[in-house]
Design a protein around this motif. Structure first.
Motif, mmCIF file in Angstrom:
data_model
loop_
_atom_site.group_PDB
_atom_site.id
_atom_site.type_symbol
_atom_site.label_atom_id
_atom_site.label_comp_id
_atom_site.label_asym_id
_atom_site.label_seq_id
_atom_site.Cartn_x
_atom_site.Cartn_y
_atom_site.Cartn_z
ATOM 1 N N GLU A 130 0.837 -1.212 0.000
ATOM 2 C CA GLU A 130 0.000 0.000 0.000
ATOM 3 C C GLU A 130 0.866 1.255 0.000
ATOM 4 O O GLU A 130 0.580 2.195 -0.713
ATOM 5 N N GLU A 131 1.921 1.224 0.792
ATOM 6 C CA GLU A 131 2.804 2.396 0.837
ATOM 7 C C GLU A 131 3.490 2.620 -0.500
ATOM 8 O O GLU A 131 3.612 3.759 -0.966
ATOM 9 N N ILE A 132 3.938 1.552 -1.108
ATOM 10 C CA ILE A 132 4.603 1.666 -2.416
ATOM 11 C C ILE A 132 3.632 2.207 -3.449
ATOM 12 O O ILE A 132 3.956 3.123 -4.224
ATOM 13 N N LEU A 133 2.407 1.686 -3.454
ATOM 14 C CA LEU A 133 1.410 2.149 -4.420
ATOM 15 C C LEU A 133 1.056 3.621 -4.194
ATOM 16 O O LEU A 133 0.886 4.386 -5.157
ATOM 17 N N GLN A 134 0.938 4.015 -2.943
ATOM 18 C CA GLN A 134 0.618 5.409 -2.647
ATOM 19 C C GLN A 134 1.720 6.334 -3.142
ATOM 20 O O GLN A 134 1.454 7.368 -3.761
ATOM 21 N N THR A 135 2.975 5.957 -2.923
ATOM 22 C CA THR A 135 4.102 6.767 -3.388
ATOM 23 C C THR A 135 4.101 6.843 -4.905
ATOM 24 O O THR A 135 4.318 7.915 -5.495
ATOM 25 N N LEU A 136 3.836 5.740 -5.543
ATOM 26 C CA LEU A 136 3.806 5.728 -7.005
ATOM 27 C C LEU A 136 2.658 6.555 -7.552
ATOM 28 O O LEU A 136 2.797 7.226 -8.582
ATOM 29 N N ARG A 137 1.511 6.528 -6.885
ATOM 30 C CA ARG A 137 0.375 7.345 -7.330
ATOM 31 C C ARG A 137 0.714 8.839 -7.244
ATOM 32 O O ARG A 137 0.368 9.606 -8.137
ATOM 33 N N GLU A 138 1.375 9.209 -6.139
ATOM 34 C CA GLU A 138 1.760 10.620 -5.983
ATOM 35 C C GLU A 138 2.730 11.044 -7.073
ATOM 36 O O GLU A 138 2.619 12.117 -7.649
ATOM 37 N N GLN A 139 3.712 10.189 -7.368
ATOM 38 C CA GLN A 139 4.670 10.507 -8.427
ATOM 39 C C GLN A 139 3.969 10.564 -9.770
ATOM 40 O O GLN A 139 4.304 11.388 -10.619
ATOM 41 N N SER A 140 2.974 9.681 -9.957
ATOM 42 C CA SER A 140 2.246 9.647 -11.220
ATOM 43 C C SER A 140 1.436 10.921 -11.395
ATOM 44 O O SER A 140 1.321 11.443 -12.498
ATOM 45 N N ASN A 141 0.845 11.399 -10.311
ATOM 46 C CA ASN A 141 0.055 12.628 -10.397
ATOM 47 C C ASN A 141 0.948 13.825 -10.675
ATOM 48 O O ASN A 141 0.553 14.749 -11.386
ATOM 49 N N ASN A 142 2.160 13.866 -10.115
ATOM 50 C CA ASN A 142 3.076 14.988 -10.334
ATOM 51 C C ASN A 142 3.576 15.010 -11.764
ATOM 52 O O ASN A 142 3.692 16.053 -12.375
ATOM 53 N N SER A 143 3.907 13.883 -12.278
ATOM 54 C CA SER A 143 4.433 13.845 -13.642
ATOM 55 C C SER A 143 3.841 12.640 -14.348
ATOM 56 O O SER A 143 4.193 11.510 -14.067
ATOM 57 N N ARG A 144 2.945 12.865 -15.269
ATOM 58 C CA ARG A 144 2.231 11.784 -15.961
ATOM 59 C C ARG A 144 3.075 11.135 -17.051
ATOM 60 O O ARG A 144 2.752 10.060 -17.518
ATOM 61 N N GLN A 145 4.118 11.747 -17.484
ATOM 62 C CA GLN A 145 4.848 11.225 -18.631
ATOM 63 C C GLN A 145 6.113 10.508 -18.191
ATOM 64 O O GLN A 145 6.863 11.015 -17.393
ATOM 65 N N GLY A 146 6.296 9.297 -18.765
ATOM 66 C CA GLY A 146 7.547 8.577 -18.583
ATOM 67 C C GLY A 146 7.627 7.747 -17.326
ATOM 68 O O GLY A 146 8.523 6.950 -17.180
#
Length: 184
Positions: A130-146
């Motif tokens: 859950e923690e890993i997914l939450q961190t990845l979601r935040e990074q995904s929201n900040n930068s959608r590309q790549g």
């Protein structure tokens, strides 16, 4: 048995020895077989089922020989089939693996499955997805590309440690807006 049931008039073995001997005319004795004396009898008998000197085919195999041969062959075939049937019955009755060993093998298989399941639960507790997914979601929201390919690769590497036979329950999604692939 052939003589008793086929050739004997009283269905007994009386006269069997006389029946089992073949007759040889000593006048048919050839000189290259050895010396012939004047005191030799006219005929002699020997053990075997051969035609006599008066038959069309002199000293050839008689019908008695073929009856005895067929009876012997039939006995061997029948005896062989009886042995096969008894062997098959014994194989059916006696199990290949004793009951105690079979029970122990089933117990070991159950313990192995439980160990795999416990190992899978322990790994999933150690790694908090859950923690890993939450961190990845935040990074995904900040930068959608790549970023999608790199975090998916990292997540698949983390899931490689899970046993393929362990069922991991689906976790509810926090948001419908962001698409995150979860490994189940």
């Amino acid at each position: 048995m052939v003589y008793k049931y086929v050739y004997s008039p009283q269905f007994s073995l009386h006269g069997y020895i006389e029946h089992s001997l073949s007759t040889f005319n000593t006048s048919d004795y050839k000189e290259e077989w050895g010396t012939k004396t004047e005191s030799d009898p006219d005929t002699c008998q020997y053990r075997g089922y051969r035609n006599g000197p008066d038959a069309d085919e002199q000293y050839g195999l008689s019908p008695h020989y073929w009856h005895v041969f067929a009876a012997r062959l039939a006995f061997v075939v029948i005896f062989e089939h009886i042995v096969f049937v008894l062997t098959g019955i014994m194989q059916f009755i006696i199990p290949d693996i004793p009951i105690e060993v079979k029970t122990q093998m089933q117990r070991e298989q159950l313990l192995a499955k439980e160990a795999k399941y416990q190992h899978g639960l322990k790994k999933s507790r150690e790694t908090d997805y859950e923690e890993i997914l939450q961190t990845l979601r935040e990074q995904s929201n900040n930068s959608r590309q790549g970023m999608r390919g790199s975090w998916a690769r990292r997540l698949s590497r983390l899931s490689d440690g899970l046993d393929a036979h362990v069922e991991v329950p689906n976790r509810p999604r926090h948001s419908l807006e962001s698409t995150v692939w979860e490994v189940t």
